[in-house]
Design an enzyme around this catalytic site. Structure first.
Site, PDB file in Angstrom:
ATOM      1  NE  ARG A   1      -4.222  -1.623   0.298  1.00 47.32           N
ATOM      2  CZ  ARG A   1      -5.360  -1.438   0.971  1.00 47.32           C
ATOM      3  NH1 ARG A   1      -5.563  -0.335   1.610  1.00 47.32           N
ATOM      4  NH2 ARG A   1      -6.283  -2.370   0.973  1.00 47.32           N
TER       5      ARG A   1
ATOM      6  NE  ARG B   1      -6.774   5.402   2.622  1.00 43.49           N
ATOM      7  CZ  ARG B   1      -7.571   4.454   3.112  1.00 43.49           C
ATOM      8  NH1 ARG B   1      -8.830   4.710   3.334  1.00 43.49           N
ATOM      9  NH2 ARG B   1      -7.087   3.261   3.388  1.00 43.49           N
TER      10      ARG B   1
ATOM     11  NE  ARG C   1      -9.876   7.898  -3.100  1.00 49.18           N
ATOM     12  CZ  ARG C   1     -11.109   8.301  -2.801  1.00 49.18           C
ATOM     13  NH1 ARG C   1     -11.595   9.397  -3.332  1.00 49.18           N
ATOM     14  NH2 ARG C   1     -11.859   7.596  -1.978  1.00 49.18           N
TER      15      ARG C   1
ATOM     16  CG  ASP D   1      -8.812  -2.824  -4.314  1.00 49.28           C
ATOM     17  OD1 ASP D   1      -8.252  -2.157  -3.433  1.00 49.28           O
ATOM     18  OD2 ASP D   1      -9.552  -3.790  -4.060  1.00 49.28           O
TER      19      ASP D   1
ATOM     20  CE1 TYR E   1     -12.637  -7.138   1.585  1.00 52.58           C
ATOM     21  CE2 TYR E   1     -11.046  -8.770   0.839  1.00 52.58           C
ATOM     22  CZ  TYR E   1     -11.369  -7.692   1.640  1.00 52.58           C
ATOM     23  OH  TYR E   1     -10.432  -7.164   2.479  1.00 52.58           O
TER      24      TYR E   1
HETATM   25  O1  CP3 Z   1       0.203   0.795  -3.130  1.00 47.97           O
HETATM   26  C1  CP3 Z   1      -0.256  -0.337  -3.338  1.00 47.97           C
HETATM   27  O2  CP3 Z   1      -0.063  -1.298  -2.583  1.00 47.97           O
HETATM   28  C2  CP3 Z   1      -1.001  -0.589  -4.645  1.00 47.97           C
HETATM   29  C3  CP3 Z   1      -2.428  -0.516  -4.617  1.00 47.97           C
HETATM   30  C4  CP3 Z   1      -3.292  -1.452  -3.774  1.00 47.97           C
HETATM   31  C5  CP3 Z   1      -4.532  -1.018  -3.239  1.00 47.97           C
HETATM   32  N1  CP3 Z   1      -5.164  -2.104  -2.695  1.00 47.97           N
HETATM   33  C6  CP3 Z   1      -5.042   0.352  -3.293  1.00 47.97           C
HETATM   34  C7  CP3 Z   1      -6.125   0.778  -2.393  1.00 47.97           C
HETATM   35  C8  CP3 Z   1      -3.152  -2.816  -3.467  1.00 47.97           C
HETATM   36  C9  CP3 Z   1      -1.987  -3.752  -3.734  1.00 47.97           C
HETATM   37  C10 CP3 Z   1      -4.356  -3.211  -2.791  1.00 47.97           C
HETATM   38  C11 CP3 Z   1      -4.616  -4.590  -2.356  1.00 47.97           C
HETATM   39  C12 CP3 Z   1      -5.819  -4.869  -1.570  1.00 47.97           C
HETATM   40  N2  CP3 Z   1      -7.060  -4.315  -1.690  1.00 47.97           N
HETATM   41  C13 CP3 Z   1      -5.889  -5.877  -0.574  1.00 47.97           C
HETATM   42  C14 CP3 Z   1      -4.770  -6.813  -0.188  1.00 47.97           C
HETATM   43  C15 CP3 Z   1      -3.797  -6.187   0.740  1.00 47.97           C
HETATM   44  C16 CP3 Z   1      -4.316  -6.016   2.130  1.00 47.97           C
HETATM   45  O3  CP3 Z   1      -4.390  -4.846   2.560  1.00 47.97           O
HETATM   46  O4  CP3 Z   1      -4.602  -7.021   2.776  1.00 47.97           O
HETATM   47  C17 CP3 Z   1      -7.199  -5.856  -0.053  1.00 47.97           C
HETATM   48  C18 CP3 Z   1      -7.728  -6.746   1.058  1.00 47.97           C
HETATM   49  C19 CP3 Z   1      -7.921  -4.883  -0.770  1.00 47.97           C
HETATM   50  C20 CP3 Z   1      -9.373  -4.542  -0.622  1.00 47.97           C
HETATM   51  C21 CP3 Z   1      -9.591  -3.144  -0.201  1.00 47.97           C
HETATM   52  N3  CP3 Z   1      -9.273  -2.043  -0.970  1.00 47.97           N
HETATM   53  C22 CP3 Z   1     -10.188  -2.709   0.994  1.00 47.97           C
HETATM   54  C23 CP3 Z   1     -10.657  -3.612   2.115  1.00 47.97           C
HETATM   55  C24 CP3 Z   1     -10.208  -1.320   0.948  1.00 47.97           C
HETATM   56  C25 CP3 Z   1     -10.838  -0.390   1.963  1.00 47.97           C
HETATM   57  C26 CP3 Z   1     -10.023  -0.230   3.161  1.00 47.97           C
HETATM   58  C27 CP3 Z   1      -9.073   0.906   2.947  1.00 47.97           C
HETATM   59  O5  CP3 Z   1      -7.878   0.717   3.194  1.00 47.97           O
HETATM   60  O6  CP3 Z   1      -9.582   1.974   2.568  1.00 47.97           O
HETATM   61  C28 CP3 Z   1      -9.592  -0.903  -0.271  1.00 47.97           C
HETATM   62  C29 CP3 Z   1      -9.384   0.484  -0.726  1.00 47.97           C
HETATM   63  C30 CP3 Z   1      -8.052   0.860  -1.262  1.00 47.97           C
HETATM   64  N4  CP3 Z   1      -7.262   0.088  -2.051  1.00 47.97           N
HETATM   65  C31 CP3 Z   1      -7.408   2.123  -1.072  1.00 47.97           C
HETATM   66  C32 CP3 Z   1      -6.205   2.074  -1.781  1.00 47.97           C
HETATM   67  C33 CP3 Z   1      -5.181   3.177  -1.947  1.00 47.97           C
HETATM   68  C34 CP3 Z   1      -7.971   3.312  -0.320  1.00 47.97           C
HETATM   69  C35 CP3 Z   1      -8.952   3.978  -1.217  1.00 47.97           C
HETATM   70  C36 CP3 Z   1      -9.055   5.461  -1.043  1.00 47.97           C
HETATM   71  O7  CP3 Z   1      -8.214   6.212  -1.618  1.00 47.97           O
HETATM   72  O8  CP3 Z   1     -10.020   5.876  -0.412  1.00 47.97           O
END
Ligand code: CP3
Length: 351
Positions: A30, A34, A43, A79, A155
């Site tokens: 990640r 943010r 964003r 994602d 999910y």
């Molecule tokens: O920088 C990176 O790692 C690349 C991008 C990336 C995102 N999600 C962007 C994202 C990657 C590799 C992921 C993987 C992901 N997504 C996982 C596996 C890794 C982990 O954390 O276990 C999972 C479970 C998800 C599903 C997901 N996406 C959830 C549950 C959420 C909401 C919770 C949260 O953190 O907001 C997201 C949203 C998400 N994915 C954001 C980002 C940058 C936040 C979105 C925003 O800008 O509001």
């Protein structure tokens, strides 16, 4: 394990194959997100899913942490849930609530899911990959990724984030044929999706099994691992290393080795010395600083980073990472202090 025809030169790819490097490479799960004001700036102009679907902006935020932190690899901005939408499931991200999906519950729900052509349904991801490669111009390798079938299924069946995964586990235990049908479909779709990412220019792949640690080792072997094995096997002719990350996996290391992945990612609950002993040289390791350490003072971050490097030991085949994603409340200067500490710790013999 992939057969190496030519040795890669970049330290991140070398470490994936267990080859010596000048110092231990680091990237952070990640890392585009943010906690970075420059991410927030992009964003604020559009929703998260729209950002994923706008290759130019997705490429921009992918590259942001390379410029600011100096990490040794980029990870595609996308994602793990995009595949659910591509398979025909309704998906939305609502502020403060995380992802929401129309839950898959019945046989007809599963039959309605499609195995999409990834270049049609996720063409924007492939465009982002090409655009990132163009912008990086060989500076650091680009990691593509997808969720592992079990984690994606949590999910799909729970309809969002979950603590106990009781609906998916009920299907697994009470309706095993239905469970297998769903996981087979996700596996097929995800394999094509990852192959397309490599075709578009991804130089390594990470498979995120964030929640498979919720399974006992026998259930992991029976109900999660076989799908990952099938994916890794299908990708083995692609000549890119595969990283298999499992959260809370201290009890799963031995079966994880059987995935065939070049690198195994673990979280902070398992000391890397023990992970490496149990892996026995059959894969490289990635990890495993507690992301909350970055919320502490810089001296503590330096001390804990060195402790992770000590645990990993002098043998090649360690990629430094956090044990899970970086938290939004992290200060970018603390993330930078971590990268600098790892880069200054030149313990490995020079390549
Ligand atoms: O920088 C990176 O790692 C690349 C991008 C990336 C995102 N999600 C962007 C994202 C990657 C590799 C992921 C993987 C992901 N997504 C996982 C596996 C890794 C982990 O954390 O276990 C999972 C479970 C998800 C599903 C997901 N996406 C959830 C549950 C959420 C909401 C919770 C949260 O953190 O907001 C997201 C949203 C998400 N994915 C954001 C980002 C940058 C936040 C979105 C925003 O800008 O509001």
């Amino acid at each position: 394990m992939n057969k190496l025809i030519t040795e890669p030169t970049h330290r991140f790819l070398r470490a994936c194959y267990g080859l010596p490097t000048d110092y231990t490479p680091i990237w952070m799960m990640r890392q585009a997100g943010r906690y970075l004001p420059e991410y927030q700036a992009v964003r604020s102009r559009l929703g998260f899913l729209d950002l994923c679907k706008t290759p130019d902006l997705a490429a921009e935020v992918t590259v942001q942490p390379i410029d600011r932190l100096g990490v040794d690899a980029a990870i595609l901005f996308a994602d793990i849930l995009l595949i659910c939408q591509a398979m025909g499931q309704h998906l939305e991200f609502t502020a403060g609530h995380g992802p929401r999906l129309e839950p898959v519950a019945s046989e007809s729900d599963i039959e309605r899911l499609v195995v999409p052509d990834p270049t049609d349904e996720c063409g924007f991801v492939m465009e982002t990959v090409s655009e990132v490669r163009r912008r990086l111009a060989g500076k650091v390798p680009l990691i593509g990724f997808a969720g592992a079938p079990f984690t994606v299924a949590t999910y799909m069946v729970e309809g969002g984030s979950s603590k106990s995964f009781s609906n998916l586990k009920r299907m697994m235990f009470a309706e095993p044929a239905l469970y297998r049908r769903l996981l087979d479909k996700i596996t097929e779709a995800t394999t094509l999706y990852l192959e397309a990412q490599v075709e578009a220019g991804a130089e390594a792949l990470q498979i995120f099994d964030s929640w498979a640690g919720a399974l006992t080792a026998p259930d992991f072997r029976a109900h999660a691992l076989p799908y990952v094995q099938r994916m890794v096997e299908s990708l083995s002719n692609k000549d890119v290393p595969v990283i298999y990350y499992v959260g809370q996996a201290a009890h799963l290391i031995e079966p994880m080795v059987e995935s065939g992945a070049e690198v195994l990612g673990v979280d902070w609950r398992l000391p890397l010395s023990e992970a490496r002993r149990r892996i026995g040289g059959r894969a490289a390791v990635q990890g495993n600083l507690d992301p909350c350490v970055l919320l502490g003072p810089v001296e503590l971050i330096e001390e804990r980073a060195r402790a992770v490097l000590e645990e990993a030991g002098p043998k090649p085949g360690h990629i430094f990472n956090l044990g899970h994603g970086i938290l939004p409340e992290t200060s970018p200067s603390h993330a930078k202090a971590l990268v600098d500490t790892v880069h200054e710790y030149r313990r490995q013999a020079p390549a």
